[in-house]
Scaffold this active site. Sequence first.
Site, PDB file in Angstrom:
ATOM      1  N   GLY A 199      40.692  16.956  53.724  1.00 27.09           N
ATOM      2  CA  GLY A 199      41.934  16.906  52.970  1.00 27.09           C
ATOM      3  C   GLY A 199      43.130  16.926  53.905  1.00 27.09           C
ATOM      4  N   GLY A 200      43.652  18.114  54.152  1.00 25.98           N
ATOM      5  CA  GLY A 200      44.892  18.284  54.922  1.00 25.98           C
ATOM      6  C   GLY A 200      44.963  17.471  56.207  1.00 25.98           C
ATOM      7  CD  GLU A 217      35.113  18.958  49.715  1.00 21.62           C
ATOM      8  OE1 GLU A 217      35.768  18.645  50.712  1.00 21.62           O
ATOM      9  OE2 GLU A 217      35.483  18.740  48.561  1.00 21.62           O
ATOM     10  CG  ASN A 258      40.371  14.131  48.653  1.00 25.67           C
ATOM     11  OD1 ASN A 258      41.136  13.405  48.027  1.00 25.67           O
ATOM     12  ND2 ASN A 258      39.869  15.251  48.144  1.00 25.67           N
ATOM     13  CE  LYS A 313      42.201  17.850  48.893  1.00 29.97           C
ATOM     14  NZ  LYS A 313      41.977  19.288  48.977  1.00 29.97           N
ATOM     15  N   GLY A 358      41.532  23.866  51.707  1.00 28.24           N
ATOM     16  CA  GLY A 358      42.978  24.009  51.801  1.00 28.24           C
ATOM     17  C   GLY A 358      43.435  25.414  52.162  1.00 28.24           C
ATOM     18  CD  GLU A 383      41.850  20.015  45.416  1.00 24.48           C
ATOM     19  OE1 GLU A 383      42.130  18.809  45.379  1.00 24.48           O
ATOM     20  OE2 GLU A 383      41.760  20.653  46.497  1.00 24.48           O
ATOM     21  CG  HIS A 403      37.700  17.424  45.146  1.00 25.85           C
ATOM     22  ND1 HIS A 403      38.578  18.463  44.976  1.00 25.85           N
ATOM     23  CD2 HIS A 403      37.572  17.235  46.473  1.00 25.85           C
ATOM     24  CE1 HIS A 403      38.983  18.876  46.178  1.00 25.85           C
ATOM     25  NE2 HIS A 403      38.386  18.154  47.100  1.00 25.85           N
ATOM     26  CB  SER A 439      39.827  24.571  56.366  1.00 20.53           C
ATOM     27  OG  SER A 439      40.482  25.080  55.215  1.00 20.53           O
TER      28      SER A 439
HETATM   29  P1  PGA Z   1      40.948  20.464  53.096  1.00 26.54           P
HETATM   30  O1  PGA Z   1      40.413  19.702  51.768  1.00 26.54           O
HETATM   31  O2  PGA Z   1      40.407  19.710  54.271  1.00 26.54           O
HETATM   32  O3  PGA Z   1      42.447  20.394  52.982  1.00 26.54           O
HETATM   33  O4  PGA Z   1      40.434  21.852  53.033  1.00 26.54           O
HETATM   34  C1  PGA Z   1      39.096  19.240  51.711  1.00 26.54           C
HETATM   35  C2  PGA Z   1      38.854  18.598  50.377  1.00 26.54           C
HETATM   36  O5  PGA Z   1      39.361  19.091  49.364  1.00 26.54           O
HETATM   37  O6  PGA Z   1      38.138  17.584  50.275  1.00 26.54           O
END
Ligand code: PGA
Length: 249
Positions: free
Chosen positions: A230-231, A166, A8, A10, A172, A96, A94, A209
Amino acid sequence: MKNIVAGNWKMNLGLAQSIELAQSIANSLTELKNTEVWIAPSSPALASVKQSIVGAKISMGSQNVHWEASGAFTGEDSLGLLRDVGCSFVLVGHSERRHVLHETDEMIAKRTQFALRSGIKTTLCIGETLHDQESGQAQEVIHRQLDTALKSSNKDELANLVVAYEPVWAIGTGKVATVEIVDSIHSFIRQYLDKNASGIEIPILYGGSVSPGNFAEIIAIDNVNGALVGGASLDPQKFLKLIEISENN
Ligand code: PGA
């Protein structure tokens, strides 16, 4: 069922960076037996990213989708257009979108139902906040999020579902849910799905994470069928390492 390793991206990358990242993943992918590779770039980059990885075994999807086929919905993307530019899956709900953009369970339910009904792979993201977790309400929240989003969909539609667990406090932040938490919530989700969609294979991904340092432990847990990342998905070496760990699981 195959594992899914989904990136993802983002709102992190420009167009050239998106194409570069997609190509560096595509160029290094080896033959995969157990793993599907998914990426979700920002909407304006979708068409170009797709063109840049023609022939690669990478599924591309969108980070959101609207619940109407078309109309006066400024700033939203229609499923038809997302399909036109090459999307084969969508993310909905998601954290966010829920917590930063204040989408409600009802909005997410509408997005989920529309996408499932349209026959596109639909990844419903769910997860509790730190407050929910600490006050012992995680399962209740997960149940509510699943139920509002899924209760009106029939079994044929649910065949397109992927669930991503999640925990909001792990996204994050560098804080990964413990094996015990992931194990207990994933088996809770699996029980819900067995009850409401018995006989249908629905992958359950973990997100929050995920990194090459912790993924081997996570993917080994029962009922974990991959990760939403994500990251670490923004770094091709890390993302490829996650795919390798999934393959070796
Ligand atoms: P992250 O994000 O791996 O940076 O924690 C995961 C996500 O939001 O799908």
